[in-house]
Every structure is written in C-alpha cells, then in structure tokens.
Design an enzyme around this catalytic site. Structure first.
Site, PDB file in Angstrom:
ATOM      1  CD  GLU A 100       6.818   3.556   3.316  1.00 34.33           C
ATOM      2  OE1 GLU A 100       5.832   3.698   2.584  1.00 34.33           O
ATOM      3  OE2 GLU A 100       7.827   2.926   2.980  1.00 34.33           O
TER       4      GLU A 100
ATOM      5  CD  GLU B 257       9.187  -0.613   3.608  1.00 31.65           C
ATOM      6  OE1 GLU B 257       9.060  -0.179   2.437  1.00 31.65           O
ATOM      7  OE2 GLU B 257       8.246  -0.684   4.409  1.00 31.65           O
TER       8      GLU B 257
HETATM    9  O1  IFM Z   1       5.221  -1.984  -0.908  1.00 30.15           O
HETATM   10  C1  IFM Z   1       5.605  -0.769  -0.329  1.00 30.15           C
HETATM   11  C2  IFM Z   1       5.445  -0.845   1.172  1.00 30.15           C
HETATM   12  O2  IFM Z   1       4.136  -1.136   1.534  1.00 30.15           O
HETATM   13  C3  IFM Z   1       5.845   0.465   1.810  1.00 30.15           C
HETATM   14  N1  IFM Z   1       7.114   0.934   1.331  1.00 30.15           N
HETATM   15  C4  IFM Z   1       7.361   0.921  -0.075  1.00 30.15           C
HETATM   16  C5  IFM Z   1       7.032  -0.433  -0.660  1.00 30.15           C
HETATM   17  C6  IFM Z   1       7.305  -0.445  -2.161  1.00 30.15           C
HETATM   18  O3  IFM Z   1       6.515   0.502  -2.812  1.00 30.15           O
END
Ligand code: IFM
Length: 440
Positions: free
Chosen positions: A167, A351
């Site tokens: 990210e 994710e």
């Molecule tokens: O927990 C985070 C993760 O570290 C990165 N993506 C989003 C998740 C939820 O906020």
C-alpha cells in the site's frame, strides 16, 4: 457462504493475509525499534498508546497459526517481512534470528502445502532510517534494495510470489499528508517526496529480486472508490482528484511511467529533483498486480488549500471502523486496472475484509456480518472473472484479529478471534464458513 471454490475458474487461489508488525510481537527475537514504536509512544497518535510489542505473539505461535491456514483450506498465505527484524538498524548488522524466523515460516508453509506470498515491507521502518529522513530521503530506495537482497537472499528461493511494498498510498499520503500513520507528518513537500521515493524503492526491489533470479513479482496497491458528494462539476472534480492521488498515481507510475496531471498540479512544485528520470526503475516490469480494497469515500469540494476537498459521511451500512460497505467499487477497480494499466497481467485481490465488533460467547463468535461482506465482494470478483478480467486469486484480510495501527486492538478484522490477554485463538463462524466453501 453463497459461493464456493467451484464457482471460480480452475486454479483460482484463495488466501489469507497478515503483516509482521500487526501479529508477530515486535519486542521479541532481536528486532530493532521502528517508527511505529516511537509513533505509538507519542500521546494522541494511537488509541491507548498501544503498540505491536506483543500483538498476537505469532513469533512463538507460528505453527498453530499455520495450521489454521491449512485447516481453513487456503492455498496461499500472504505475510510480510519486517525490515527491523532482519536489519535492526535498517542497514549493516543482520539479525540472524530474524532471518531464521522467516526461513521457518516459509518452510512451515511449504510443509503444509501452502504457497508463501511475501511482502517485503508493511510499514515497520527502522528508526535509524527514519532519523535520516525515512521515505523523504531518496537514499531509501537503495537501503530498501539492500534489505531486499538480504531477506530474499535467504527465502527468495522458496517463496511463491513477492511484492516490495504494501500500500504505497499509506506510506506516502496517509503517513506524510494526513499524519495518521507513522511518522505522523502533515506536510505537502514531504508527501511528494515520499510518494515518489516509495515507488522508486518498489522498482529497485523488483530489479534486485530479478537479479536474484526470482519471478512472480508484483505490486500491491490499496484503492478507495471516490463518489462525488453531489451532482455539481466541482464535486466531480474533487472526487476525480481524490481518485488521482489515491488510486491512479501509483498504477500510472508503475504501468504508464508517468504521474497523473491533476495530481501533479498540487505535488509538482514539491517533487524531488529530476524525478522524471526515475520511471524506468519505477516501471520495472512486474508479473502481477495486487489490489487491496475495503470501501469508498464521498468527496465534497471546499475552499481550503489543495486538494480543495474533504470527505463527508455516506449513507451505506458501515463496518466497525465506519467504512461504508460498497462491493461495486471492487469490481470497478478490477476492470479499470486491467483495462487501463495492467493490461492482461494476473490481478489478485490481495486484501479484502471488514472490522466487526466480534464477541466471543460460549466459545464461539457469530460474525454473520463478515460472512455477508465476503459473500458480496466475492460475487464481484466472480463477475469480473466471468467477464474475462484475469483475476487469479482472492485474499481475506485478515487471518486473525491483530494490531490495527492507530486504532489499536479494538477493530477486529480476523477470521480467527484473538483474546489479547490469553492470546487464545478461536476460529469465528466466518472461518468455518470459508473453510467449507474452499474445501477441495
Ligand atoms: O490492517 C490494515 C493492513 O495493515 C493494510 N491494509 C488495510 C488493513 C485494514 O485497515
């Protein structure tokens, strides 16, 4: 669950994701201090000033956690490696215990028939590098390449896939413009530099891993769908710009070797010298792209300084952390990414999941809301697959409840409940439902 493995194309992979600082227990095993430790120790940054010192104690409970993955019928596990665990001062001396830990993790996955999907960096920057300016310092690209060489020199022969940075928007914008993540800056010049350097570091790591003979290398970006607050042209422009610095900036850098013009109207004057010369590194070819997707935002124009807008509350049902549930956004990003950027490369949803106020009652957690959320988003992934968009896998965030950064341990994102006192793991209803859906 409404869908099962059989509703997806042959070979489609299902996984669960975590990250090092959020689960391992950073105070153990000789890891160095990170910018998250000092950020959390500063009043007002993190709920209850909680940190990742103990987290889920995955460091000592790895086997139990890998069994959860196997028994959940997953194919892949997406984990991350901590820079500060491997190189406690960011450069120089290697912590052999840290390397051994990731070595055992990879072997433990392979022994259980699971594919190891590594992310090199999920935000635990060693403090010594933060002292040197962290992501604002161009040298970070080479420091990161050196870290890549060390960690992948040890596990790169056995991981199934690798991505440099989780990210980049969070590393750049959230941490340097909004100040919500470490190092907690709110400064446009710092933001412009961090946004560029994070991509330069991504490219240097890809080059380094190619040099090690690795393949199946990708980029993992997080996206938020932007909806204008009303029908005015001003609101449309505001939402487009939000989409620009959140979503298009990183895809465009990596796949089109340029940055979006609307974003450069604001960041351009603050960019590091000769940034235009870096695109051959930033655009080093990747083999796949990963999309982290959770929600959308409603964007309204304002009279403030660039980017002249702010978020306003939306009407849709929300998760425990107030994020609107908007599965259509996931479909939209899969299509846009394929058509405008990755052009045929495999796409993974790296994710997706929700925070829910889960309660352990008589040894069970009934998280119906999570099952519904996953059902709705998996349906959008299937729609994309059915339309020929090359989506090849879907990872749930997260395997287990963990440290949710500035929100501490309250938001529960896991398929498995963690009691943060006893550290006992209890698979939730969603874990059992998903395991049944993924049975082979
Ligand atoms: O927990 C985070 C993760 O570290 C990165 N993506 C989003 C998740 C939820 O906020």
């Amino acid at each position: 669950m409404k869908l099962t493995r059989r509703d997806f194309p042959q070979g489609f992979l299902f996984g669960a994701a975590t990250s090092s600082y959020q689960i391992e227990g950073h105070a153990q095993g000789g890891a160095g201090q990170t910018q998250w430790d000092t950020f959390a120790a500063t009043p007002g940054n993190v709920v209850g000033a909680q940190n990742g010192d103990r987290a889920c104690d995955h460091y000592n409970r790895m086997d139990e956690d890998l069994d959860l993955l196997k028994n959940g019928n997953f194919d892949v596990y997406r984990f991350s490696t901590s820079w500060a665990r491997v190189l406690p001062e960011g450069r120089g001396t290697v912590n052999q215990e840290g390397l051994d830990f990731y070595d055992r993790l990879v072997d433990g996955l392979l022994e259980r028939g699971l594919k190891p999907a590594a992310t090199l960096y999920h935000w635990e920057l060693p403090v010594q590098l933060a002292d040197l300016g962290g992501w604002r310092n161009r040298d970070i690209a080479n420091w990161f390449a050196d870290f890549t060489e060390v960690i992948m020199g040890r596990i790169g022969d056995r991981v199934w896939s690798a991505a440099p940075i989780n990210e980049p928007w969070c590393v750049g914008w959230l941490s340097h413009f909004l100040g919500q993540h470490a190092p907690g800056m709110r400064d446009i010049r710092s933001t412009a530099r961090a946004m560029h350097h994070v991509l330069l570091a991504h490219g240097r790591a890809i080059e380094t891993m190619r040099g090690l003979g690795m393949n199946n290398l990708g980029a993992v970006c997080n996206f938020e769908y932007a909806t204008p607050a009303d029908a005015s042209p001003e609101a449309a422009k505001a939402a487009t710009l939000y989409d620009g610095y959140y979503n298009r900036f990183f895809l465009s850098g990596i796949f089109n070797k340029s940055y979006p013009a609307d974003v450069m109207e604001g960041l351009g004057p603050h960019m590091p010298e000769n940034w235009q010369d870096d695109f051959d590194v930033i655009g080093a070819p990747v083999d796949w792209v990963g999309i982290n997707y959770y929600t959308r935002k409603i964007i309204a124009p304002n009279d403030g300084p660039w980017p002249h807008h702010n978020e306003v509350p939306g009407p849709l049902p929300k998760t425990q952390v107030g994020w609107e549930i908007f599965p259509e956004g996931l479909y939209s990003f899969l299509k846009r990414t394929h058509e405008g950027y990755s052009r045929g490369l495999p796409i993974y949803v790296t994710e997706n999941g929700l925070a829910n106020d889960d309660k352990l009652v008589n040894g069970a957690v009934n998280d119906r809301a999570r099952i519904d959320y996953l059902d709705a988003h998996m349906a959008k992934v299937k729609q994309a697959c059915d339309e020929g968009i090359p989506v090849k896998g879907y990872f749930t965030w997260s395997l287990m409840d963990n440290y949710e950064w500035s929100l501490g341990y309250d938001p529960r994102f896991g398929l498995v409940h963690v009691d943060f006192d006893s550290l006992q793991r209890t698979p939730k209803a969603s874990y059992h439902a998903l395991a049944a859906a993924l049975a082979r």
